[in-house]
Motif scaffolding. Sequence first.
Motif, PDB file in Angstrom:
ATOM      1  N   GLY A 260       0.668  -1.306   0.099  1.00 12.50           N
ATOM      2  CA  GLY A 260      -0.079  -0.245   0.136  1.00 12.50           C
ATOM      3  C   GLY A 260       0.373   1.269  -0.198  1.00 12.50           C
ATOM      4  N   GLY A 261       2.423   1.180   0.242  1.00 10.25           N
ATOM      5  CA  GLY A 261       2.838   2.524   0.294  1.00 10.25           C
ATOM      6  C   GLY A 261       3.440   2.978   1.907  1.00 10.25           C
ATOM      7  N   PRO A 262       3.392   4.188   1.666  1.00 10.21           N
ATOM      8  CA  PRO A 262       3.723   5.013   2.945  1.00 10.21           C
ATOM      9  C   PRO A 262       2.138   5.568   3.142  1.00 10.21           C
ATOM     10  CG  PRO A 262       4.854   5.920   1.045  1.00 10.21           C
ATOM     11  CD  PRO A 262       4.510   4.483   0.305  1.00 10.21           C
ATOM     12  N   VAL A 263       1.839   6.119   2.562  1.00  9.22           N
ATOM     13  CA  VAL A 263       0.434   6.827   3.189  1.00  9.22           C
ATOM     14  C   VAL A 263      -0.356   5.628   3.519  1.00  9.22           C
ATOM     15  CG1 VAL A 263      -1.700   7.691   2.460  1.00  9.22           C
ATOM     16  CG2 VAL A 263       0.757   7.777   0.629  1.00  9.22           C
ATOM     17  N   LEU A 264       0.040   4.128   3.565  1.00  8.80           N
ATOM     18  CA  LEU A 264      -1.224   3.369   4.317  1.00  8.80           C
ATOM     19  C   LEU A 264      -0.736   3.643   5.709  1.00  8.80           C
ATOM     20  CD1 LEU A 264      -3.409   1.477   3.837  1.00  8.80           C
ATOM     21  CD2 LEU A 264      -2.240  -0.698   3.420  1.00  8.80           C
ATOM     22  N   VAL A 265       0.752   3.668   6.314  1.00  9.25           N
ATOM     23  CA  VAL A 265       1.123   3.866   7.416  1.00  9.25           C
ATOM     24  C   VAL A 265       0.340   4.654   8.191  1.00  9.25           C
ATOM     25  CG1 VAL A 265       3.302   4.185   9.064  1.00  9.25           C
ATOM     26  CG2 VAL A 265       3.173   2.698   6.617  1.00  9.25           C
ATOM     27  N   VAL A 266       0.446   5.691   7.137  1.00 11.00           N
ATOM     28  CA  VAL A 266       0.360   6.851   7.688  1.00 11.00           C
ATOM     29  C   VAL A 266      -1.922   6.796   8.289  1.00 11.00           C
ATOM     30  CG1 VAL A 266      -1.108   9.563   7.483  1.00 11.00           C
ATOM     31  CG2 VAL A 266       1.684   9.141   6.930  1.00 11.00           C
ATOM     32  N   ILE A 267      -2.079   6.258   7.326  1.00  3.48           N
ATOM     33  CA  ILE A 267      -3.536   5.700   7.396  1.00  3.48           C
ATOM     34  C   ILE A 267      -4.428   4.991   8.973  1.00  3.48           C
ATOM     35  CG2 ILE A 267      -5.743   4.533   6.147  1.00  3.48           C
ATOM     36  CD1 ILE A 267      -4.460   5.473   3.639  1.00  3.48           C
ATOM     37  N   MET A 268      -3.163   3.805   9.000  1.00  2.00           N
ATOM     38  CA  MET A 268      -2.871   2.986  10.234  1.00  2.00           C
ATOM     39  C   MET A 268      -3.060   3.894  11.672  1.00  2.00           C
ATOM     40  SD  MET A 268      -0.964  -0.544  10.781  1.00  2.00           S
ATOM     41  CE  MET A 268       0.652   0.857  11.090  1.00  2.00           C
ATOM     42  N   ILE A 269      -2.157   4.830  11.964  1.00  2.00           N
ATOM     43  CA  ILE A 269      -2.111   5.884  12.530  1.00  2.00           C
ATOM     44  C   ILE A 269      -2.642   6.474  12.864  1.00  2.00           C
ATOM     45  CG2 ILE A 269      -0.785   7.389  13.915  1.00  2.00           C
ATOM     46  CD1 ILE A 269       2.054   6.130  11.881  1.00  2.00           C
ATOM     47  N   THR A 270      -3.269   7.439  11.567  1.00  2.00           N
ATOM     48  CA  THR A 270      -5.409   8.152  11.724  1.00  2.00           C
ATOM     49  C   THR A 270      -5.794   7.081  12.375  1.00  2.00           C
ATOM     50  OG1 THR A 270      -3.987   9.533   9.698  1.00  2.00           O
ATOM     51  CG2 THR A 270      -6.415   9.160  10.688  1.00  2.00           C
TER      52      THR A 270
ATOM     53  N   GLY B  60      -6.509   8.230   1.805  1.00  3.77           N
ATOM     54  CA  GLY B  60      -6.744   7.303   1.218  1.00  3.77           C
ATOM     55  C   GLY B  60      -6.698   7.976  -0.013  1.00  3.77           C
ATOM     56  N   LEU B  61      -7.115   9.026  -0.786  1.00  2.00           N
ATOM     57  CA  LEU B  61      -6.665   9.769  -1.688  1.00  2.00           C
ATOM     58  C   LEU B  61      -5.762  10.150  -1.962  1.00  2.00           C
ATOM     59  CD1 LEU B  61      -8.013  11.154  -4.665  1.00  2.00           C
ATOM     60  CD2 LEU B  61      -8.262  12.882  -2.446  1.00  2.00           C
ATOM     61  N   LEU B  62      -4.830  10.878  -1.652  1.00  4.14           N
ATOM     62  CA  LEU B  62      -3.779  10.249  -1.259  1.00  4.14           C
ATOM     63  C   LEU B  62      -3.022   9.373  -1.640  1.00  4.14           C
ATOM     64  CD1 LEU B  62      -1.176  12.917  -1.329  1.00  4.14           C
ATOM     65  CD2 LEU B  62      -0.669  12.025   1.205  1.00  4.14           C
ATOM     66  N   GLY B  63      -2.909   8.675  -1.113  1.00  8.61           N
ATOM     67  CA  GLY B  63      -2.264   7.127  -1.745  1.00  8.61           C
ATOM     68  C   GLY B  63      -2.641   6.978  -3.028  1.00  8.61           C
ATOM     69  N   THR B  64      -3.716   6.849  -3.490  1.00  6.37           N
ATOM     70  CA  THR B  64      -4.443   6.855  -4.911  1.00  6.37           C
ATOM     71  C   THR B  64      -3.311   7.395  -5.751  1.00  6.37           C
ATOM     72  OG1 THR B  64      -6.792   6.459  -4.644  1.00  6.37           O
ATOM     73  CG2 THR B  64      -6.493   6.852  -6.338  1.00  6.37           C
ATOM     74  N   VAL B  65      -3.171   8.725  -5.539  1.00  9.77           N
ATOM     75  CA  VAL B  65      -2.375  10.151  -6.265  1.00  9.77           C
ATOM     76  C   VAL B  65      -1.062   9.369  -6.650  1.00  9.77           C
ATOM     77  CG1 VAL B  65      -1.646  11.962  -6.522  1.00  9.77           C
ATOM     78  CG2 VAL B  65      -3.782  11.579  -6.383  1.00  9.77           C
ATOM     79  N   THR B  66      -0.306   9.440  -5.479  1.00 13.51           N
ATOM     80  CA  THR B  66       1.323   8.486  -5.206  1.00 13.51           C
ATOM     81  C   THR B  66       1.063   7.493  -5.892  1.00 13.51           C
ATOM     82  OG1 THR B  66       0.694   7.355  -3.485  1.00 13.51           O
ATOM     83  CG2 THR B  66       1.662   9.802  -3.163  1.00 13.51           C
ATOM     84  N   GLY B  67       0.264   6.539  -5.306  1.00  9.96           N
ATOM     85  CA  GLY B  67       0.293   4.963  -6.480  1.00  9.96           C
ATOM     86  C   GLY B  67       0.230   5.278  -8.269  1.00  9.96           C
ATOM     87  N   MET B  68      -0.359   6.133  -8.757  1.00  8.70           N
ATOM     88  CA  MET B  68      -0.593   6.663 -10.061  1.00  8.70           C
ATOM     89  C   MET B  68       0.824   7.621 -10.424  1.00  8.70           C
ATOM     90  SD  MET B  68      -3.058   4.967 -11.035  1.00  8.70           S
ATOM     91  CE  MET B  68      -2.989   5.719 -13.067  1.00  8.70           C
ATOM     92  N   VAL B  69       1.441   8.077  -9.625  1.00 11.18           N
ATOM     93  CA  VAL B  69       2.246   8.966  -9.993  1.00 11.18           C
ATOM     94  C   VAL B  69       3.201   7.138 -10.502  1.00 11.18           C
ATOM     95  CG1 VAL B  69       4.529   9.852  -9.316  1.00 11.18           C
ATOM     96  CG2 VAL B  69       1.996  10.920  -9.190  1.00 11.18           C
ATOM     97  N   SER B  70       3.093   6.266  -9.303  1.00 14.40           N
ATOM     98  CA  SER B  70       4.336   5.387  -9.845  1.00 14.40           C
ATOM     99  C   SER B  70       4.335   4.476 -11.199  1.00 14.40           C
ATOM    100  CB  SER B  70       4.309   3.976  -8.521  1.00 14.40           C
ATOM    101  OG  SER B  70       4.894   4.767  -6.832  1.00 14.40           O
ATOM    102  N   VAL B  71       2.637   4.315 -11.091  1.00 16.59           N
ATOM    103  CA  VAL B  71       2.784   3.653 -11.984  1.00 16.59           C
ATOM    104  C   VAL B  71       3.157   4.753 -14.029  1.00 16.59           C
ATOM    105  CG1 VAL B  71       0.491   2.724 -13.980  1.00 16.59           C
ATOM    106  CG2 VAL B  71       0.302   2.669 -11.911  1.00 16.59           C
ATOM    107  N   PHE B  72       2.247   5.947 -13.686  1.00 16.27           N
ATOM    108  CA  PHE B  72       3.036   7.149 -14.846  1.00 16.27           C
ATOM    109  C   PHE B  72       4.341   6.550 -14.939  1.00 16.27           C
ATOM    110  CE2 PHE B  72      -1.185   9.269 -13.863  1.00 16.27           C
ATOM    111  CZ  PHE B  72      -2.090   8.299 -14.988  1.00 16.27           C
ATOM    112  N   ASP B  73       5.366   6.572 -13.899  1.00 17.23           N
ATOM    113  CA  ASP B  73       7.185   6.584 -13.908  1.00 17.23           C
ATOM    114  C   ASP B  73       7.544   5.009 -14.452  1.00 17.23           C
ATOM    115  OD1 ASP B  73       6.519   8.674 -12.682  1.00 17.23           O
ATOM    116  OD2 ASP B  73       7.372   7.520 -10.366  1.00 17.23           O
ATOM    117  N   VAL B  74       6.597   3.671 -14.356  1.00 20.25           N
ATOM    118  CA  VAL B  74       7.055   2.530 -15.165  1.00 20.25           C
ATOM    119  C   VAL B  74       6.694   2.998 -16.775  1.00 20.25           C
ATOM    120  CG1 VAL B  74       6.170   0.169 -15.846  1.00 20.25           C
ATOM    121  CG2 VAL B  74       6.680   1.676 -13.289  1.00 20.25           C
ATOM    122  N   MET B  75       5.365   3.643 -16.579  1.00 21.47           N
ATOM    123  CA  MET B  75       5.745   3.430 -18.024  1.00 21.47           C
ATOM    124  C   MET B  75       6.506   4.415 -18.297  1.00 21.47           C
ATOM    125  SD  MET B  75       0.793   4.121 -18.544  1.00 21.47           S
ATOM    126  CE  MET B  75       0.879   4.179 -19.896  1.00 21.47           C
ATOM    127  N   ALA B  76       7.271   5.605 -18.071  1.00 21.53           N
ATOM    128  CA  ALA B  76       7.470   6.506 -19.071  1.00 21.53           C
ATOM    129  C   ALA B  76       9.259   5.551 -18.982  1.00 21.53           C
ATOM    130  CB  ALA B  76       7.899   7.625 -18.146  1.00 21.53           C
TER     131      ALA B  76
END
Length: 178
Positions: A17-27, A101-117
């Motif tokens: 889930g990435g680092p944002v998931l840790v923030v969600i867990m703590i929250t 969760g939305l922040l996690g979505t955005v960061t995950g999509m950035v990872s997808v776009f990085d792989v595509m690039a």
Amino acid sequence: MDFQAVSTGLQEFLERGGPVLVVIMITTFVMWAFILERFAYFYFAFGGQESAAMREWSARADRKSWYAHAIRDQLISEVKQRCDQNVELVKTLVAVAPLFGLLGTVTGMVSVFDVMAISGSSDAQAMSAGVSRATIPTMAGMVASLSGLIFATQIELLAKRRVARLADKLEIGEGAQS
């Protein structure tokens, strides 16, 4: 239940889930700590505060004057303030969880776009980690928010009922007037 297996599974889930998931867990942990604190207050401490307010009101000889009404309102207000303590914080954490969760979505999509690039193509296997980082935090934020919303509403209703019951018990108009 093996603690090592649970720990390993949780660690793998957090990594996917990435680092944002840790923030969600703590929250979520903080939100649930406050929710449990509120329920503990209502089931263990509220009765003593209600009794103290009733004793203070019963000890008054004057229950008819304007001043007596002000004292009654003060007693009810103090109990209401204690009942509503941390409820707004819980509601804020409920609202913040899906945003993380939305922040996690955005960061995950950035990872997808990085792989595509980098790869120059849309290789599904290469993009799967990014897609996972995009969907897992979204789900976690929504689950945390929904569970917190249900209990935050219950806490608010419980507080309103208890304060209303106390207000009914503090009868006006008995005793000698000063």
